[in-house]
Scaffold this motif. Structure first.
Motif, PDB file in Angstrom:
ATOM      1  N   VAL A  46      11.069  -9.300   5.397  1.00  0.00           N
ATOM      2  CA  VAL A  46      10.279  -8.145   5.840  1.00  0.00           C
ATOM      3  C   VAL A  46      10.212  -8.076   7.365  1.00  0.00           C
ATOM      4  N   PRO A 101       1.828  -9.585   6.141  1.00  0.00           N
ATOM      5  CA  PRO A 101       1.683 -11.049   6.233  1.00  0.00           C
ATOM      6  C   PRO A 101       3.016 -11.758   6.031  1.00  0.00           C
ATOM      7  N   ARG A 102       4.057 -10.995   5.692  1.00  0.00           N
ATOM      8  CA  ARG A 102       5.383 -11.569   5.455  1.00  0.00           C
ATOM      9  C   ARG A 102       6.365 -11.216   6.594  1.00  0.00           C
ATOM     10  N   ARG A 141       0.010  -1.257   4.457  1.00  0.00           N
ATOM     11  CA  ARG A 141       1.459  -1.329   4.316  1.00  0.00           C
ATOM     12  C   ARG A 141       1.879  -0.596   3.046  1.00  0.00           C
ATOM     13  N   GLY A 194       4.386  -4.491  -1.184  1.00  0.00           N
ATOM     14  CA  GLY A 194       3.927  -5.871  -1.181  1.00  0.00           C
ATOM     15  C   GLY A 194       2.452  -6.004  -1.472  1.00  0.00           C
ATOM     16  N   SER A 248       9.960  -2.503  -9.172  1.00  0.00           N
ATOM     17  CA  SER A 248       9.133  -3.326  -8.295  1.00  0.00           C
ATOM     18  C   SER A 248       7.679  -2.905  -8.440  1.00  0.00           C
TER      19      SER A 248
HETATM   20  O1  LIG Z   1       6.020  -7.212   1.197  1.00  0.00           O
HETATM   21  C1  LIG Z   1       5.480  -6.647   2.134  1.00  0.00           C
HETATM   22  O2  LIG Z   1       4.577  -7.163   2.823  1.00  0.00           O
HETATM   23  C2  LIG Z   1       5.896  -5.244   2.490  1.00  0.00           C
HETATM   24  C3  LIG Z   1       5.391  -4.669   3.664  1.00  0.00           C
HETATM   25  C4  LIG Z   1       5.760  -3.363   3.996  1.00  0.00           C
HETATM   26  C5  LIG Z   1       6.640  -2.649   3.195  1.00  0.00           C
HETATM   27  C6  LIG Z   1       7.155  -3.223   2.026  1.00  0.00           C
HETATM   28  C7  LIG Z   1       6.782  -4.523   1.681  1.00  0.00           C
HETATM   29  N1  LIG Z   1       7.281  -5.103   0.514  1.00  0.00           N
HETATM   30  C8  LIG Z   1       8.271  -4.384  -0.227  1.00  0.00           C
HETATM   31  C9  LIG Z   1       8.843  -5.071  -1.382  1.00  0.00           C
HETATM   32  O3  LIG Z   1      10.030  -4.932  -1.671  1.00  0.00           O
HETATM   33  C10 LIG Z   1       7.915  -5.760  -2.336  1.00  0.00           C
HETATM   34  O4  LIG Z   1       8.627  -6.777  -3.001  1.00  0.00           O
HETATM   35  C11 LIG Z   1       7.439  -4.727  -3.342  1.00  0.00           C
HETATM   36  O5  LIG Z   1       6.632  -3.786  -2.666  1.00  0.00           O
HETATM   37  C12 LIG Z   1       6.678  -5.369  -4.483  1.00  0.00           C
HETATM   38  O6  LIG Z   1       5.606  -6.085  -3.954  1.00  0.00           O
HETATM   39  P1  LIG Z   1       4.592  -6.829  -4.990  1.00  0.00           P
HETATM   40  O7  LIG Z   1       3.892  -5.740  -5.765  1.00  0.00           O
HETATM   41  O8  LIG Z   1       3.692  -7.598  -4.097  1.00  0.00           O
HETATM   42  O9  LIG Z   1       5.428  -7.696  -5.888  1.00  0.00           O
END
Ligand SMILES: O=C(O)c1ccccc1NCC(=O)[C@H](O)[C@H](O)COP(=O)(O)O
Length: 226
Positions: free
Chosen positions: A30, A36-37, A140, A143, A165
């Motif tokens: 990311v 936070p990632r 965000r 995630g 996702s």
């Molecule tokens: O993961 C993040 O912090 C993030 C930040 C901003 C934009 C996208 C982000 N993640 C995108 C992804 O591909 C995640 O894996 C997806 O949204 C699924 O997240 P989760 O529901 O936490 O498994």
């Protein structure tokens, strides 16, 4: 049918376990400071180095400008871009002219009419990622560990592969695959002990659950008379 696994938001050496031990086919990093990632391109490059040739290394951005992409490509060198913002089809076409990697476009989903947004991207995106639509006050666009009704994707037939996702974890991913029949699944929060802290055992359980769902689907297909 095989279902690829993407582990997203990798932030430490767990990235190696996700690919080499668990068998994830995609490793997501990311580049979005409020997350936070979030990683610098240099840190992500160091983490991705042992994955090269073993997984598709994905750079995840949100409405990034050309300077940000230049830094990501100069320092990190992704195999694929995941555009998780409000990037237009024209922006995607311009990025594909500038960089020679496949582009996956996120489509936010909360209700059936949200799927209508896919059409405009099918001529330019190499892959579609369906994620839960973030609340208006979210810091965000992904995630967040949020899910949506997978039945909205049942029977979906796109000319490009799609990744499911949003709120997945080892306990629910099998049902998600049974209902939505995606080409791939993606997870971040559901394999973490805290935001940005990936759990290798949870990653292994997640991939194992995907493989079990694949096998169950293959068995059910075998029972269908040809
Ligand atoms: O993961 C993040 O912090 C993030 C930040 C901003 C934009 C996208 C982000 N993640 C995108 C992804 O591909 C995640 O894996 C997806 O949204 C699924 O997240 P989760 O529901 O936490 O498994």
């Amino acid at each position: 049918m095989h279902v690829d696994v993407k582990i997203c938001g990798l932030t430490d050496e767990t990235a190696v376990a996700a690919v080499r031990d668990a068998g994830a086919e995609y490793a997501g990093f990311v580049f979005f400071p409020p997350s936070p990632r979030h990683l610098s391109a240099a840190r992500a490059a160091a983490l991705a180095a042992p994955l090269r040739g073993q997984a598709t290394v994905v750079a995840l951005t949100v409405d990034a400008d050309d300077q940000a992409f230049d830094d990501i490509f100069d320092t990190f060198g992704p195999d694929m871009l995941q555009l998780h913002g409000q990037e237009s089809p024209e922006r995607i076409a311009a990025l594909k002219r500038r960089y020679t990697v496949p582009v996956m476009k996120m489509i936010p989903v909360r209700e059936a009419r949200d799927l209508g947004a896919v059409e405009a991207y099918l001529a330019v995106a190499d892959r579609i990622l369906f994620d839960a639509k973030a609340p208006a006050d979210a810091t965000r666009p992904g995630g967040l560990g949020l899910s949506f009704d997978w039945r909205l994707l049942a029977g979906l037939d796109l000319p490009v592969p799609f990744m499911l996702s949003g709120g997945l974890d080892p306990d629910v991913v099998g049902e998600a695959i049974r209902i939505a029949r995606p080409n791939a699944v993606d997870v971040s929060s559901g394999v973490e002990t805290a935001p940005g802290v990936k759990d290798p055992s949870a990653i292994a359980r997640f991939v194992k659950a995907v493989r079990a769902a694949e096998a169950a689907r293959d068995r059910s297909m075998e029972r269908i008379p040809s």
